[in-house]
Write an enzyme that holds these catalytic residues in place. Structure first.
Site, PDB file in Angstrom:
ATOM      1  N   LEU A 171      50.649  -9.797  18.425  1.00  0.00           N
ATOM      2  CA  LEU A 171      49.689 -10.089  17.368  1.00  0.00           C
ATOM      3  C   LEU A 171      48.393 -10.591  17.979  1.00  0.00           C
ATOM      4  CD1 LEU A 171      51.903 -11.798  14.652  1.00  0.00           C
ATOM      5  CD2 LEU A 171      51.628  -9.375  15.222  1.00  0.00           C
ATOM      6  N   GLY A 216      54.713  -9.774  19.376  1.00  0.00           N
ATOM      7  CA  GLY A 216      54.584  -8.679  18.414  1.00  0.00           C
ATOM      8  C   GLY A 216      54.729  -7.303  19.065  1.00  0.00           C
ATOM      9  N   ASN A 240      58.206 -14.319  22.947  1.00  0.00           N
ATOM     10  CA  ASN A 240      57.853 -15.563  23.634  1.00  0.00           C
ATOM     11  C   ASN A 240      57.152 -16.574  22.730  1.00  0.00           C
ATOM     12  OD1 ASN A 240      55.643 -13.767  23.493  1.00  0.00           O
ATOM     13  ND2 ASN A 240      54.561 -14.906  25.066  1.00  0.00           N
TER      14      ASN A 240
HETATM   15  C1  LIG Z   1      58.833 -22.154  10.347  1.00  0.00           C
HETATM   16  C2  LIG Z   1      58.349 -20.976   9.608  1.00  0.00           C
HETATM   17  C3  LIG Z   1      57.695 -19.969  10.480  1.00  0.00           C
HETATM   18  C4  LIG Z   1      56.971 -18.961   9.708  1.00  0.00           C
HETATM   19  C5  LIG Z   1      56.124 -18.051  10.525  1.00  0.00           C
HETATM   20  C6  LIG Z   1      55.169 -18.747  11.346  1.00  0.00           C
HETATM   21  C7  LIG Z   1      54.711 -18.442  12.559  1.00  0.00           C
HETATM   22  C8  LIG Z   1      54.027 -17.333  13.070  1.00  0.00           C
HETATM   23  C9  LIG Z   1      54.733 -16.451  13.953  1.00  0.00           C
HETATM   24  C10 LIG Z   1      53.777 -15.572  14.623  1.00  0.00           C
HETATM   25  C11 LIG Z   1      54.452 -14.589  15.528  1.00  0.00           C
HETATM   26  C12 LIG Z   1      53.531 -14.239  16.630  1.00  0.00           C
HETATM   27  C13 LIG Z   1      53.646 -13.150  17.317  1.00  0.00           C
HETATM   28  C14 LIG Z   1      52.699 -12.768  18.398  1.00  0.00           C
HETATM   29  O1  LIG Z   1      52.648 -11.641  18.778  1.00  0.00           O
HETATM   30  S1  LIG Z   1      51.645 -13.945  19.047  1.00  0.00           S
HETATM   31  C15 LIG Z   1      50.838 -13.187  20.417  1.00  0.00           C
HETATM   32  C16 LIG Z   1      51.655 -13.360  21.623  1.00  0.00           C
HETATM   33  N1  LIG Z   1      51.083 -12.657  22.740  1.00  0.00           N
HETATM   34  C17 LIG Z   1      51.043 -13.170  23.950  1.00  0.00           C
HETATM   35  O2  LIG Z   1      51.495 -14.249  24.206  1.00  0.00           O
HETATM   36  C18 LIG Z   1      50.410 -12.314  24.997  1.00  0.00           C
HETATM   37  C19 LIG Z   1      49.237 -12.980  25.599  1.00  0.00           C
HETATM   38  N2  LIG Z   1      48.592 -12.091  26.596  1.00  0.00           N
HETATM   39  C20 LIG Z   1      49.039 -11.936  27.843  1.00  0.00           C
HETATM   40  O3  LIG Z   1      50.045 -12.479  28.253  1.00  0.00           O
HETATM   41  C21 LIG Z   1      48.243 -11.041  28.719  1.00  0.00           C
HETATM   42  O4  LIG Z   1      46.986 -10.853  28.143  1.00  0.00           O
HETATM   43  C22 LIG Z   1      48.882  -9.645  28.957  1.00  0.00           C
HETATM   44  C23 LIG Z   1      49.254  -8.947  27.661  1.00  0.00           C
HETATM   45  C24 LIG Z   1      50.117  -9.797  29.846  1.00  0.00           C
HETATM   46  C25 LIG Z   1      47.843  -8.750  29.705  1.00  0.00           C
HETATM   47  O5  LIG Z   1      47.395  -9.435  30.848  1.00  0.00           O
HETATM   48  P1  LIG Z   1      46.049  -8.972  31.577  1.00  0.00           P
HETATM   49  O6  LIG Z   1      46.068  -7.515  31.792  1.00  0.00           O
HETATM   50  O7  LIG Z   1      45.890  -9.849  32.766  1.00  0.00           O
HETATM   51  O8  LIG Z   1      44.904  -9.234  30.509  1.00  0.00           O
HETATM   52  P2  LIG Z   1      44.217 -10.636  30.169  1.00  0.00           P
HETATM   53  O9  LIG Z   1      45.213 -11.718  30.057  1.00  0.00           O
HETATM   54  O10 LIG Z   1      43.069 -10.826  31.089  1.00  0.00           O
HETATM   55  O11 LIG Z   1      43.670 -10.345  28.690  1.00  0.00           O
HETATM   56  C26 LIG Z   1      42.500  -9.555  28.460  1.00  0.00           C
HETATM   57  C27 LIG Z   1      41.800 -10.105  27.236  1.00  0.00           C
HETATM   58  O12 LIG Z   1      42.654  -9.971  26.106  1.00  0.00           O
HETATM   59  C28 LIG Z   1      42.832 -11.236  25.474  1.00  0.00           C
HETATM   60  N3  LIG Z   1      44.169 -11.277  24.898  1.00  0.00           N
HETATM   61  C29 LIG Z   1      45.329 -11.148  25.518  1.00  0.00           C
HETATM   62  N4  LIG Z   1      46.341 -11.190  24.642  1.00  0.00           N
HETATM   63  C30 LIG Z   1      45.797 -11.358  23.433  1.00  0.00           C
HETATM   64  C31 LIG Z   1      46.345 -11.480  22.119  1.00  0.00           C
HETATM   65  N5  LIG Z   1      47.657 -11.433  21.866  1.00  0.00           N
HETATM   66  N6  LIG Z   1      45.489 -11.634  21.109  1.00  0.00           N
HETATM   67  C32 LIG Z   1      44.158 -11.671  21.295  1.00  0.00           C
HETATM   68  N7  LIG Z   1      43.582 -11.566  22.527  1.00  0.00           N
HETATM   69  C33 LIG Z   1      44.398 -11.409  23.571  1.00  0.00           C
HETATM   70  C34 LIG Z   1      42.640 -12.242  26.607  1.00  0.00           C
HETATM   71  O13 LIG Z   1      42.328 -13.496  26.129  1.00  0.00           O
HETATM   72  C35 LIG Z   1      41.495 -11.599  27.356  1.00  0.00           C
HETATM   73  O14 LIG Z   1      40.326 -11.832  26.598  1.00  0.00           O
HETATM   74  P3  LIG Z   1      38.912 -12.011  27.320  1.00  0.00           P
HETATM   75  O15 LIG Z   1      38.680 -10.742  28.090  1.00  0.00           O
HETATM   76  O16 LIG Z   1      37.958 -12.207  26.193  1.00  0.00           O
HETATM   77  O17 LIG Z   1      39.043 -13.229  28.190  1.00  0.00           O
END
Ligand SMILES: CCCCC/C=C\CCCC/C=C/C(=O)SCCNC(=O)CCNC(=O)[C@H](O)C(C)(C)COP(=O)(O)OP(=O)(O)OC[C@H]1O[C@@H](n2cnc3c(N)ncnc32)[C@H](O)[C@@H]1OP(=O)(O)O
Length: 365
Positions: A171, A216, A240
């Site tokens: 997400l 996600g 995670n």
């Molecule tokens: C009790 C009741 C509960 C009810 C429900 C309540 C809760 C809510 C639940 C919500 C469920 C959530 C699900 C999700 O999916 S949350 C998102 C989780 N994602 C992550 O943790 C991934 C984070 N990203 C990474 O680990 C890495 O970016 C990578 C995917 C491994 C890629 O690595 P790499 O190639 O080194 O790229 P960068 O890290 O440099 O990233 C490039 C730019 O992209 C931005 N980025 C990365 N991931 C995200 C994301 N998920 N969303 C938005 N932006 C993201 C990162 O910040 C960099 O941005 P920049 O270039 O501007 O610095």
């Protein structure tokens, strides 16, 4: 399944088309000429490219939303439109979901291209006028003035932006950080819709996981019938959420339990584990590992085995396996949205998300 399709009808084409993105998170404009060009290329939207092979009945859906295929509201809307179209196309029996490694974006009229580490000028199609300039830009802190070299391209130029090695980063965290409750609710409804359509699809679905697939992204993978992952030590997959200080909702949990069983799901969710490809194979989170350059071809070979089974028998069986899980969300959709909105807008959760975002950025620096 019928329920799922009935429900998706509410999200009709005109409604979703009107929600199509004009601006991406990275500020790029998608103007209508770009959309029509994509259609000619058998693509249905700018962030997603779909190729349906009529001879096999297999569609390949490529996610192409740099930098990390994060699931924004725009992305999810386009994903759902594409799925809905394929679902209604009787000639399409199988769907492979993967990520492209390069994204080509078409710009028209006057366009400013900033040369950063992730963006480069790929091709400039004449007639074109390129003027070198210096652009002064105030940084997001508002304190520093930075100077970037830019090219101002008049007329048409094609720009290629490289995607990280990800399947999907999950997400889009920016959709959950600092947004109004209304916007959060709209976003969460789109996340639900994506899962309902995918998990309840009548098509045979295979995730060709050619990059990391956290949270996600993992949900999308386990929403498919079968998962083939690139055997690359840099890639990981898992739900995670707890590592971000957030909680995977019950239907994420149910999908994981249905995939790897209760005990592995419990460990995985509570610790917010991201698995390497071999470890993911060990617990059954993915079904097969192959060298990176064989992910798509293996998915295509595997799909032919799935399509050798008569559709009606496979579909009824799939429904039998998944209906209870799907119905649980269908009968709790509104409550689930309310839960999400009240949880995600809490100050403490917003603080966790901010720290996580800062960590992502500092890791890069
Ligand atoms: C009790 C009741 C509960 C009810 C429900 C309540 C809760 C809510 C639940 C919500 C469920 C959530 C699900 C999700 O999916 S949350 C998102 C989780 N994602 C992550 O943790 C991934 C984070 N990203 C990474 O680990 C890495 O970016 C990578 C995917 C491994 C890629 O690595 P790499 O190639 O080194 O790229 P960068 O890290 O440099 O990233 C490039 C730019 O992209 C931005 N980025 C990365 N991931 C995200 C994301 N998920 N969303 C938005 N932006 C993201 C990162 O910040 C960099 O941005 P920049 O270039 O501007 O610095």
């Amino acid at each position: 399944m019928a329920n799922v399709l009935r429900n998706s009808a509410k999200f009709g084409f005109s409604g979703v088309l009107s929600q199509l993105s004009i601006h991406s998170r990275h500020g790029r404009e998608c103007v209508s000429p770009c959309f029509s060009l994509q259609q000619r290329n058998n693509s249905t939207s700018p962030k997603i490219k779909v190729d349906l092979d009529n001879s096999t009945g297999v569609a390949v859906l490529r996610m192409q939303s740099p930098p990390v295929n994060s699931l924004s509201l725009d992305f999810l809307t386009e994903f759902c439109i594409n799925l809905e179209k394929l679902e209604m196309d009787k000639s399409c029996r199988g769907l492979i979901i993967t990520s492209v490694s390069t994204h080509t974006h078409t710009h028209t009229d006057t366009d400013t291209v900033t040369q950063s580490h992730k963006t480069m000028i790929h091709t400039i199609t004449p007639p074109v006028c390129v003027v070198s300039q210096t652009l002064s830009k105030v940084s997001s802190t508002g304190l520093d003035i930075i100077t970037l070299p830019v090219c101002v391209c008049v007329c048409v130029c094609l720009v290629s932006q490289t995607l990280s090695k990800v399947f999907s980063a999950g997400l889009d965290i920016m959709e959950m950080y600092g947004k109004s409750p209304e916007r959060c609710g709209e976003f969460w409804k789109a996340v639900q819709e994506m899962w309902l359509k995918l998990y309840g699809s009548n098509m045979a679905t295979i995730a060709a996981i050619n990059g990391s697939s956290p949270a996600g992204g993992c949900l999308m993978s386990i929403g498919c019938d079968y998962r083939i992952m690139a055997d690359n030590p840099r890639y990981s997959i898992g739900l995670n959420e707890t590592q971000l200080g957030i909680v995977a909702p019950f239907w994420f949990k149910d999908t994981l339990v249905n995939t790897v069983g209760n005990r592995a799901a419990e460990l995985s969710l509570e610790l917010g584990l991201l698995y390497s490809a071999p470890d993911a194979l060990k617990i059954g989170l993915v079904d097969q590992l192959v060298p990176e350059d064989q992910v798509l071809s293996t998915a295509q070979d595997t799909m032919s085995k799935w399509l050798a089974v008569p559709d009606h028998a496979r579909q009824i069986t799939k429904s039998m396996m998944r209906k209870q899980t799907i119905d649980k969300l269908l009968s709790n959709r509104e409550a689930d949205i309310t839960n999400f909105v009240s949880f995600i807008t809490k100050d403490s959760i917003q603080r966790s998300l901010r720290m996580y975002l800062e960590m992502l950025k500092s890791r890069k620096a």
